[in-house]
Design a protein around this motif. Structure first.
Motif, PDB file in Angstrom:
ATOM      1  N   LYS A 217       0.833  -1.202   0.000  1.00 39.02           N
ATOM      2  CA  LYS A 217       0.000   0.000   0.000  1.00 39.02           C
ATOM      3  C   LYS A 217       0.868   1.252   0.000  1.00 39.02           C
ATOM      4  CE  LYS A 217      -3.986  -1.840   2.379  1.00 39.02           C
ATOM      5  NZ  LYS A 217      -4.874  -1.688   3.504  1.00 39.02           N
ATOM      6  N   LYS A 218       0.342   2.264  -0.657  1.00 41.46           N
ATOM      7  CA  LYS A 218       1.031   3.548  -0.668  1.00 41.46           C
ATOM      8  C   LYS A 218       0.748   4.278   0.641  1.00 41.46           C
ATOM      9  CE  LYS A 218       1.225   4.926  -5.479  1.00 41.46           C
ATOM     10  NZ  LYS A 218       0.787   5.955  -6.417  1.00 41.46           N
ATOM     11  N   ALA A 219       1.736   4.936   1.134  1.00 38.89           N
ATOM     12  CA  ALA A 219       1.527   5.757   2.330  1.00 38.89           C
ATOM     13  C   ALA A 219       0.886   7.073   1.896  1.00 38.89           C
ATOM     14  CB  ALA A 219       2.855   6.014   3.023  1.00 38.89           C
ATOM     15  N   ARG A 220      -0.286   7.354   2.441  1.00 41.55           N
ATOM     16  CA  ARG A 220      -0.983   8.585   2.073  1.00 41.55           C
ATOM     17  C   ARG A 220      -0.526   9.728   2.965  1.00 41.55           C
ATOM     18  NH1 ARG A 220      -7.233   7.768   1.322  1.00 41.55           N
ATOM     19  NH2 ARG A 220      -6.929   9.836   0.507  1.00 41.55           N
ATOM     20  N   SER A 221      -0.259  10.821   2.337  1.00 41.12           N
ATOM     21  CA  SER A 221       0.114  11.980   3.134  1.00 41.12           C
ATOM     22  C   SER A 221      -1.129  12.553   3.798  1.00 41.12           C
ATOM     23  CB  SER A 221       0.788  13.035   2.263  1.00 41.12           C
ATOM     24  OG  SER A 221      -0.141  13.577   1.367  1.00 41.12           O
ATOM     25  N   ARG A 222      -0.909  13.365   4.795  1.00 37.02           N
ATOM     26  CA  ARG A 222      -2.020  13.862   5.592  1.00 37.02           C
ATOM     27  C   ARG A 222      -2.935  14.787   4.793  1.00 37.02           C
ATOM     28  NH1 ARG A 222      -1.633  16.828  11.404  1.00 37.02           N
ATOM     29  NH2 ARG A 222      -3.685  16.199  12.054  1.00 37.02           N
ATOM     30  N   SER A 223      -2.411  15.511   3.857  1.00 36.70           N
ATOM     31  CA  SER A 223      -3.222  16.474   3.116  1.00 36.70           C
ATOM     32  C   SER A 223      -3.579  15.973   1.720  1.00 36.70           C
ATOM     33  CB  SER A 223      -2.469  17.799   3.014  1.00 36.70           C
ATOM     34  OG  SER A 223      -1.296  17.610   2.266  1.00 36.70           O
ATOM     35  N   SER A 224      -3.727  14.684   1.559  1.00 40.94           N
ATOM     36  CA  SER A 224      -3.975  14.169   0.219  1.00 40.94           C
ATOM     37  C   SER A 224      -5.448  14.233  -0.162  1.00 40.94           C
ATOM     38  CB  SER A 224      -3.482  12.730   0.112  1.00 40.94           C
ATOM     39  OG  SER A 224      -4.207  11.914   1.013  1.00 40.94           O
ATOM     40  N   GLY A 225      -6.352  14.199   0.796  1.00 39.15           N
ATOM     41  CA  GLY A 225      -7.771  14.209   0.488  1.00 39.15           C
ATOM     42  C   GLY A 225      -8.341  15.612   0.393  1.00 39.15           C
ATOM     43  N   LYS A 226      -9.638  15.678   0.097  1.00 40.91           N
ATOM     44  CA  LYS A 226     -10.296  16.972  -0.020  1.00 40.91           C
ATOM     45  C   LYS A 226     -10.329  17.701   1.319  1.00 40.91           C
ATOM     46  CE  LYS A 226     -13.260  15.961  -3.919  1.00 40.91           C
ATOM     47  NZ  LYS A 226     -14.622  15.926  -4.431  1.00 40.91           N
ATOM     48  N   LEU A 227     -10.564  16.962   2.387  1.00 37.77           N
ATOM     49  CA  LEU A 227     -10.596  17.586   3.707  1.00 37.77           C
ATOM     50  C   LEU A 227      -9.220  18.127   4.081  1.00 37.77           C
ATOM     51  CD1 LEU A 227     -12.272  18.217   6.197  1.00 37.77           C
ATOM     52  CD2 LEU A 227     -11.588  16.007   7.114  1.00 37.77           C
TER      53      LEU A 227
ATOM     54  N   LYS B 246      -6.934  19.238   2.019  1.00 41.07           N
ATOM     55  CA  LYS B 246      -6.712  20.458   1.246  1.00 41.07           C
ATOM     56  C   LYS B 246      -7.505  21.613   1.830  1.00 41.07           C
ATOM     57  CE  LYS B 246      -5.510  18.259  -3.072  1.00 41.07           C
ATOM     58  NZ  LYS B 246      -5.883  17.980  -4.454  1.00 41.07           N
ATOM     59  N   LEU B 247      -8.720  21.315   2.266  1.00 38.11           N
ATOM     60  CA  LEU B 247      -9.548  22.347   2.883  1.00 38.11           C
ATOM     61  C   LEU B 247      -8.883  22.876   4.153  1.00 38.11           C
ATOM     62  CD1 LEU B 247     -12.292  23.852   2.937  1.00 38.11           C
ATOM     63  CD2 LEU B 247     -13.104  22.006   4.384  1.00 38.11           C
ATOM     64  N   MET B 248      -8.354  21.966   4.963  1.00 37.00           N
ATOM     65  CA  MET B 248      -7.701  22.383   6.197  1.00 37.00           C
ATOM     66  C   MET B 248      -6.385  23.108   5.924  1.00 37.00           C
ATOM     67  SD  MET B 248      -9.765  21.782   8.502  1.00 37.00           S
ATOM     68  CE  MET B 248      -8.794  22.123   9.934  1.00 37.00           C
ATOM     69  N   LEU B 249      -5.792  22.845   4.796  1.00 33.91           N
ATOM     70  CA  LEU B 249      -4.565  23.538   4.423  1.00 33.91           C
ATOM     71  C   LEU B 249      -4.857  24.985   4.026  1.00 33.91           C
ATOM     72  CD1 LEU B 249      -1.500  23.367   3.719  1.00 33.91           C
ATOM     73  CD2 LEU B 249      -2.221  22.801   1.400  1.00 33.91           C
ATOM     74  N   TYR B 250      -5.908  25.187   3.245  1.00 34.13           N
ATOM     75  CA  TYR B 250      -6.229  26.513   2.741  1.00 34.13           C
ATOM     76  C   TYR B 250      -7.164  27.299   3.645  1.00 34.13           C
ATOM     77  CZ  TYR B 250      -4.020  25.035  -1.574  1.00 34.13           C
ATOM     78  OH  TYR B 250      -3.110  24.600  -2.492  1.00 34.13           O
ATOM     79  N   ALA B 251      -7.776  26.673   4.630  1.00 36.90           N
ATOM     80  CA  ALA B 251      -8.732  27.356   5.503  1.00 36.90           C
ATOM     81  C   ALA B 251      -8.111  28.543   6.243  1.00 36.90           C
ATOM     82  CB  ALA B 251      -9.359  26.366   6.476  1.00 36.90           C
ATOM     83  N   PRO B 252      -6.933  28.405   6.850  1.00 34.13           N
ATOM     84  CA  PRO B 252      -6.377  29.582   7.541  1.00 34.13           C
ATOM     85  C   PRO B 252      -6.072  30.749   6.601  1.00 34.13           C
ATOM     86  CG  PRO B 252      -5.273  27.595   8.261  1.00 34.13           C
ATOM     87  CD  PRO B 252      -6.133  27.213   7.113  1.00 34.13           C
ATOM     88  N   LEU B 253      -5.636  30.435   5.391  1.00 35.17           N
ATOM     89  CA  LEU B 253      -5.360  31.505   4.423  1.00 35.17           C
ATOM     90  C   LEU B 253      -6.640  32.218   4.015  1.00 35.17           C
ATOM     91  CD1 LEU B 253      -2.829  29.599   2.140  1.00 35.17           C
ATOM     92  CD2 LEU B 253      -2.313  31.324   3.862  1.00 35.17           C
ATOM     93  N   ALA B 254      -7.668  31.438   3.724  1.00 32.69           N
ATOM     94  CA  ALA B 254      -8.945  32.022   3.335  1.00 32.69           C
ATOM     95  C   ALA B 254      -9.531  32.830   4.483  1.00 32.69           C
ATOM     96  CB  ALA B 254      -9.916  30.925   2.904  1.00 32.69           C
TER      97      ALA B 254
END
Length: 71
Positions: free
Chosen positions: A2-12, A14-22
């Motif tokens: 299995k591939k190791a998924r990074s923490r920001s790979s899903g839609k949520l 990405k949302l949590m990544l851009y939420a503070p900027l927005a």
């Protein structure tokens, strides 16, 4: 294997990544609007609701601390 998924790979993630900027951009825009408006003008219901949601989001993401009353 299995591939190791990074923490920001899903839609949520990405949302949590851009939420503070927005949130920061929305806060700046809102502060600019408040500065243009008169000090004693009554806010519309939509503006009050938006300010409430913006304040809650800031508190949840650790941006704004709540003021404590001292006696």
């Amino acid at each position: 294997m299995k591939k190791a998924r990074s923490r920001s790979s899903g839609k949520l993630g990405k949302l949590m990544l851009y939420a503070p900027l927005a949130l920061e951009l929305l806060t700046l825009v809102r502060r600019n609007q408040k500065a243009k408006r008169g000090k004693y003008t009554k806010l519309r219901k939509r503006d009050r609701a938006f300010d409430f949601l913006l304040g809650q989001a800031e508190r949840r993401l650790g941006g704004k601390k709540t003021a404590r009353r001292r006696f």
